[in-house]
Design a protein around this motif. Structure first.
Motif, PDB file in Angstrom:
ATOM      1  N   VAL A  16      -6.741  -7.015  12.546  1.00  7.97           N
ATOM      2  CA  VAL A  16      -5.822  -6.554  11.514  1.00  7.97           C
ATOM      3  C   VAL A  16      -4.741  -7.617  11.318  1.00  7.97           C
ATOM      4  O   VAL A  16      -3.998  -7.939  12.243  1.00  7.97           O
ATOM      5  N   CYS A  46      -1.306  -8.810   9.899  1.00  3.33           N
ATOM      6  CA  CYS A  46      -0.046  -8.143   9.566  1.00  3.33           C
ATOM      7  C   CYS A  46       0.980  -9.112   8.976  1.00  3.33           C
ATOM      8  O   CYS A  46       2.175  -8.855   9.007  1.00  3.33           O
ATOM      9  N   ALA A  85      -9.063  -6.766   8.351  1.00  4.93           N
ATOM     10  CA  ALA A  85      -8.316  -5.887   7.460  1.00  4.93           C
ATOM     11  C   ALA A  85      -6.890  -6.409   7.363  1.00  4.93           C
ATOM     12  O   ALA A  85      -6.450  -7.209   8.186  1.00  4.93           O
ATOM     13  N   TYR A  86      -6.178  -5.954   6.344  1.00  5.86           N
ATOM     14  CA  TYR A  86      -4.768  -6.292   6.161  1.00  5.86           C
ATOM     15  C   TYR A  86      -3.942  -5.017   6.270  1.00  5.86           C
ATOM     16  O   TYR A  86      -4.339  -3.966   5.762  1.00  5.86           O
ATOM     17  N   LEU A  87      -2.779  -5.129   6.911  1.00  3.68           N
ATOM     18  CA  LEU A  87      -1.800  -4.055   6.943  1.00  3.68           C
ATOM     19  C   LEU A  87      -0.630  -4.512   6.085  1.00  3.68           C
ATOM     20  O   LEU A  87      -0.101  -5.605   6.272  1.00  3.68           O
ATOM     21  N   SER A  88      -0.243  -3.676   5.129  1.00  7.22           N
ATOM     22  CA  SER A  88       0.823  -4.062   4.210  1.00  7.22           C
ATOM     23  C   SER A  88       1.755  -2.879   3.977  1.00  7.22           C
ATOM     24  O   SER A  88       1.444  -1.751   4.348  1.00  7.22           O
ATOM     25  N   GLY A 111       2.480   2.695   4.625  1.00  4.39           N
ATOM     26  CA  GLY A 111       1.742   1.467   4.867  1.00  4.39           C
ATOM     27  C   GLY A 111       0.370   1.575   4.242  1.00  4.39           C
ATOM     28  O   GLY A 111      -0.116   2.677   3.976  1.00  4.39           O
ATOM     29  N   VAL A 154      -3.686  -0.013   4.460  1.00  2.68           N
ATOM     30  CA  VAL A 154      -4.694  -0.822   5.144  1.00  2.68           C
ATOM     31  C   VAL A 154      -5.760  -1.177   4.119  1.00  2.68           C
ATOM     32  O   VAL A 154      -6.318  -0.298   3.462  1.00  2.68           O
ATOM     33  N   ALA A 168      -9.407  -3.179   3.699  1.00  3.08           N
ATOM     34  CA  ALA A 168     -10.541  -3.705   4.450  1.00  3.08           C
ATOM     35  C   ALA A 168     -11.714  -3.908   3.495  1.00  3.08           C
ATOM     36  O   ALA A 168     -11.635  -3.575   2.317  1.00  3.08           O
ATOM     37  N   ALA A 176     -11.463   0.848   6.563  1.00  2.00           N
ATOM     38  CA  ALA A 176     -10.036   1.135   6.394  1.00  2.00           C
ATOM     39  C   ALA A 176      -9.699   2.513   6.954  1.00  2.00           C
ATOM     40  O   ALA A 176      -8.703   2.679   7.663  1.00  2.00           O
ATOM     41  N   LEU A 210      -9.616   2.502  10.778  1.00  2.00           N
ATOM     42  CA  LEU A 210      -8.404   1.873  11.296  1.00  2.00           C
ATOM     43  C   LEU A 210      -7.195   2.787  11.148  1.00  2.00           C
ATOM     44  O   LEU A 210      -6.324   2.826  12.015  1.00  2.00           O
ATOM     45  N   CYS A 211      -7.127   3.549  10.068  1.00  2.00           N
ATOM     46  CA  CYS A 211      -6.001   4.457   9.846  1.00  2.00           C
ATOM     47  C   CYS A 211      -6.000   5.607  10.854  1.00  2.00           C
ATOM     48  O   CYS A 211      -4.954   6.181  11.111  1.00  2.00           O
TER      49      CYS A 211
END
Length: 74
Positions: free
Chosen positions: A11, A13, A39-42, A58, A60, A62, A68, A71-72
């Motif tokens: 992930v 960040c 994945a990206y966390l934004s 936030g 996520v 992916a 996604a 991951l959540c």
């Protein structure tokens, strides 16, 4: 990261591009380990709000919705 199993999602960040090539960080990972899930966390989530216990949100992102969502849940 060489000890990280290829099945473990990575992930990211932070934002930005690789200065020398202009690649996004997920592209750098893909060139290194193509099978590694990324994945990206934004945000929007601001440090002051998080530190103050104020609700924030936030996101996520992916490759697939299933990645996604998994991951959540973690």
């Amino acid at each position: 990261l060489s000890g990280l199993p290829v099945t473990t999602p990575l992930v990211i960040c932070s934002k930005g591009l690789l200065q020398t090539t202009g690649q996004r960080l997920d592209e750098v990972v893909a060139a290194w380990r193509a099978a590694q899930p990324v994945a990206y966390l934004s945000g929007p989530n601001f440090a002051g709000e998080v530190a103050g216990g104020i609700p924030t949100a936030g996101v996520v992102a992916a490759r697939t919705m299933a990645e996604a969502e998994a991951l959540c849940q973690q």
